[in-house]
Design a protein around this motif. Structure first.
Motif, PDB file in Angstrom:
ATOM      1  N   PHE A 241       0.788  -1.153   0.007  1.00  0.00           N
ATOM      2  CA  PHE A 241       0.040   0.019   0.080  1.00  0.00           C
ATOM      3  C   PHE A 241       0.785   1.418  -0.045  1.00  0.00           C
ATOM      4  CE2 PHE A 241      -1.649   3.457   2.789  1.00  0.00           C
ATOM      5  CZ  PHE A 241      -2.681   3.971   1.879  1.00  0.00           C
ATOM      6  N   ARG A 242       1.864   1.279   0.766  1.00  0.00           N
ATOM      7  CA  ARG A 242       2.908   2.472   0.771  1.00  0.00           C
ATOM      8  C   ARG A 242       3.197   2.814  -0.571  1.00  0.00           C
ATOM      9  NH1 ARG A 242       2.940  -0.338   5.338  1.00  0.00           N
ATOM     10  NH2 ARG A 242       2.665   0.892   7.415  1.00  0.00           N
ATOM     11  N   PHE A 243       3.602   1.911  -1.359  1.00  0.00           N
ATOM     12  CA  PHE A 243       4.056   2.208  -2.812  1.00  0.00           C
ATOM     13  C   PHE A 243       2.564   2.737  -3.673  1.00  0.00           C
ATOM     14  CE2 PHE A 243       3.960   0.746  -7.181  1.00  0.00           C
ATOM     15  CZ  PHE A 243       4.998   1.224  -7.874  1.00  0.00           C
ATOM     16  N   ALA A 244       1.738   1.955  -3.455  1.00  0.00           N
ATOM     17  CA  ALA A 244       0.491   2.564  -4.310  1.00  0.00           C
ATOM     18  C   ALA A 244       0.275   3.795  -3.966  1.00  0.00           C
ATOM     19  CB  ALA A 244      -0.651   1.482  -3.948  1.00  0.00           C
ATOM     20  N   SER A 245       0.242   4.079  -2.683  1.00  0.00           N
ATOM     21  CA  SER A 245      -0.296   5.502  -2.216  1.00  0.00           C
ATOM     22  C   SER A 245       0.756   6.729  -3.162  1.00  0.00           C
ATOM     23  CB  SER A 245       0.042   5.732  -0.657  1.00  0.00           C
ATOM     24  OG  SER A 245       1.167   5.734  -0.231  1.00  0.00           O
ATOM     25  N   THR A 246       1.792   6.571  -3.501  1.00  0.00           N
ATOM     26  CA  THR A 246       2.683   7.338  -4.046  1.00  0.00           C
ATOM     27  C   THR A 246       2.338   7.441  -5.693  1.00  0.00           C
ATOM     28  OG1 THR A 246       4.358   5.730  -4.904  1.00  0.00           O
ATOM     29  CG2 THR A 246       4.476   6.732  -2.795  1.00  0.00           C
ATOM     30  N   VAL A 247       1.615   6.638  -6.181  1.00  0.00           N
ATOM     31  CA  VAL A 247       1.326   6.638  -7.585  1.00  0.00           C
ATOM     32  C   VAL A 247      -0.081   6.714  -7.858  1.00  0.00           C
ATOM     33  CG1 VAL A 247       3.538   5.234  -8.339  1.00  0.00           C
ATOM     34  CG2 VAL A 247       1.347   4.256  -7.950  1.00  0.00           C
TER      35      VAL A 247
ATOM     36  N   GLU B 178      -8.940  11.097  -0.560  1.00  0.00           N
ATOM     37  CA  GLU B 178      -9.661  10.745   0.627  1.00  0.00           C
ATOM     38  C   GLU B 178      -9.022   9.722   1.534  1.00  0.00           C
ATOM     39  OE1 GLU B 178     -14.392  10.826  -1.331  1.00  0.00           O
ATOM     40  OE2 GLU B 178     -13.009   9.168  -2.065  1.00  0.00           O
ATOM     41  N   LEU B 179      -7.789   9.588   1.041  1.00  0.00           N
ATOM     42  CA  LEU B 179      -6.938   8.735   1.802  1.00  0.00           C
ATOM     43  C   LEU B 179      -6.698   8.774   3.302  1.00  0.00           C
ATOM     44  CD1 LEU B 179      -4.841   6.251   1.526  1.00  0.00           C
ATOM     45  CD2 LEU B 179      -3.005   7.745   1.000  1.00  0.00           C
ATOM     46  N   ALA B 180      -6.501   9.958   3.740  1.00  0.00           N
ATOM     47  CA  ALA B 180      -6.207  10.158   5.124  1.00  0.00           C
ATOM     48  C   ALA B 180      -7.476   9.893   5.932  1.00  0.00           C
ATOM     49  CB  ALA B 180      -5.932  11.537   5.539  1.00  0.00           C
ATOM     50  N   ALA B 181      -8.642   9.981   5.359  1.00  0.00           N
ATOM     51  CA  ALA B 181      -9.883   9.748   5.974  1.00  0.00           C
ATOM     52  C   ALA B 181     -10.392   8.250   6.046  1.00  0.00           C
ATOM     53  CB  ALA B 181     -11.318  10.591   5.273  1.00  0.00           C
ATOM     54  N   ASN B 182      -9.592   7.645   5.289  1.00  0.00           N
ATOM     55  CA  ASN B 182      -9.778   6.100   5.117  1.00  0.00           C
ATOM     56  C   ASN B 182      -8.643   5.129   5.545  1.00  0.00           C
ATOM     57  OD1 ASN B 182     -12.338   5.408   3.256  1.00  0.00           O
ATOM     58  ND2 ASN B 182     -11.450   7.460   2.570  1.00  0.00           N
ATOM     59  N   MET B 183      -7.777   5.898   6.519  1.00  0.00           N
ATOM     60  CA  MET B 183      -6.613   4.855   6.760  1.00  0.00           C
ATOM     61  C   MET B 183      -6.860   4.005   7.893  1.00  0.00           C
ATOM     62  SD  MET B 183      -3.961   5.350   5.229  1.00  0.00           S
ATOM     63  CE  MET B 183      -2.832   4.501   6.194  1.00  0.00           C
ATOM     64  N   ASP B 184      -7.944   4.388   8.614  1.00  0.00           N
ATOM     65  CA  ASP B 184      -8.506   3.205   9.642  1.00  0.00           C
ATOM     66  C   ASP B 184      -9.004   2.065   8.916  1.00  0.00           C
ATOM     67  OD1 ASP B 184      -7.689   4.950  11.872  1.00  0.00           O
ATOM     68  OD2 ASP B 184      -9.424   5.686  12.222  1.00  0.00           O
ATOM     69  N   LYS B 185      -9.846   2.037   8.000  1.00  0.00           N
ATOM     70  CA  LYS B 185     -10.547   1.216   7.305  1.00  0.00           C
ATOM     71  C   LYS B 185      -9.471   0.291   6.444  1.00  0.00           C
ATOM     72  CE  LYS B 185     -13.709   3.520   4.846  1.00  0.00           C
ATOM     73  NZ  LYS B 185     -14.870   3.729   3.845  1.00  0.00           N
ATOM     74  N   LEU B 186      -8.368   1.078   6.007  1.00  0.00           N
ATOM     75  CA  LEU B 186      -7.366   0.389   5.306  1.00  0.00           C
ATOM     76  C   LEU B 186      -6.470  -0.646   6.234  1.00  0.00           C
ATOM     77  CD1 LEU B 186      -5.801   2.961   2.843  1.00  0.00           C
ATOM     78  CD2 LEU B 186      -6.855   0.742   2.568  1.00  0.00           C
ATOM     79  N   HIS B 187      -6.302  -0.229   7.383  1.00  0.00           N
ATOM     80  CA  HIS B 187      -5.790  -0.902   8.493  1.00  0.00           C
ATOM     81  C   HIS B 187      -6.475  -2.253   8.729  1.00  0.00           C
ATOM     82  CE1 HIS B 187      -2.016   1.450  10.132  1.00  0.00           C
ATOM     83  NE2 HIS B 187      -2.878   2.350   9.700  1.00  0.00           N
ATOM     84  N   THR B 188      -7.723  -2.208   8.885  1.00  0.00           N
ATOM     85  CA  THR B 188      -8.503  -3.213   8.799  1.00  0.00           C
ATOM     86  C   THR B 188      -8.587  -4.190   7.701  1.00  0.00           C
ATOM     87  OG1 THR B 188     -10.157  -2.117  10.369  1.00  0.00           O
ATOM     88  CG2 THR B 188     -11.111  -3.891   9.265  1.00  0.00           C
TER      89      THR B 188
END
Length: 250
Positions: free
Chosen positions: A210-216, A236-246
């Motif tokens: 995900f960390r790579f994907a978030s750069t492109v 909207e990435l910052a607002a969805n970080m908790d869901k991404l962790h899940t």
């Protein structure tokens, strides 16, 4: 200028940036008796980088293979530039400008870099020349006479991407392009994806990193148990970080 040439190549095979280029609806797929995809729905707009995220076995790679027509049994709808592909063979799909770069890369060990590059046929106008490819991947020019077995993992990935750029495709599907690569090579792959996007190519990316994907990426879809369960834009990435962790355990 090399970038101008890249832009010209992409423009020959891509619609105007922003219009929908791929629409996937109710896509289902099977490996033998195993039902893998259970109604996948998503779209990709021209000029975007869209990333499918999810854990191993979620159905991400099967989605790419189903779009490319290399899955034996699939139902639903896959429309590319308004043309229905669900019953089309993979060679016909390729001629429309779609290319698939698999995770396993498929480099022929007995062939050198030049031979690997020239092996896939050019299926439509607009493919990059060797000069343009070497501008993107200078390492390959230095290894032209090296056999596939002597390339590093990063060089093999560069070669795998370079091959599909020769074909004339403007819609690129990349399956786990950073898998097993050193951080410096991952960064280089990211720069290449960003540059291709800037020149008008459209990219559908499968990633676990995900960390790579978030750069492109411009947008993300989350795949779980053969379905799209969520989606959001990079803004909207910052607002969805908790869901991404899940979803991903990142």
């Amino acid at each position: 200028m090399p970038d101008a040439q890249l832009a010209e190549a992409a423009a020959k095979t891509a619609p105007a940036t922003g219009g929908e280029i791929l629409a996937v609806s109710n896509l289902e797929a099977w490996y033998g008796e195993s039902h893998i995809l259970h109604g996948i729905n998503f779209n990709v707009n021209a000029g975007e980088v869209v990333t499918l995220l999810g854990r191993n076995g979620a159905g991400k790679t099967t989605t790419l293979k189903s779009i490319m027509g290399v899955i034996g049994k699939r139902t639903g709808s896959v429309r590319f530039n308004g043309k229905e592909l669900i019953k089309s063979p993979s060679d016909r799909i390729a001629r429309l400008g779609v290319a698939f770069c698999p995770e396993e890369r498929g480099i022929f060990s007995s062939l050198d870099v030049r031979e690997n590059l020239l092996l896939p046929p050019v299926v439509r106008p607009g493919g990059l020349s060797l000069e343009q490819i070497f501008d993107l991947f200078p390492n390959l020019k230095e290894r032209l006479k090296s056999q596939g077995t002597k390339l590093s993992g990063g060089e093999q990935q560069m070669l795998a991407i370079a091959r599909i750029l020769r074909t004339g495709a403007s819609f690129l599907m990349l399956d786990e392009p950073t898998e097993g690569l050193a951080p410096v090579i991952i960064q280089q792959i990211g720069h290449t994806i960003a540059r291709l996007k800037k020149q008008g190519f459209t990219i559908l990316l499968v990633e676990q990193n995900f960390r790579f994907a978030s750069t492109v990426a411009d947008r993300y879809y989350i795949v779980e148990h053969g379905k799209i369960i969520d989606g959001f834009a990079n803004s909207e990435l910052a607002a969805n970080m908790d869901k991404l962790h899940t979803y991903l355990g990142v």
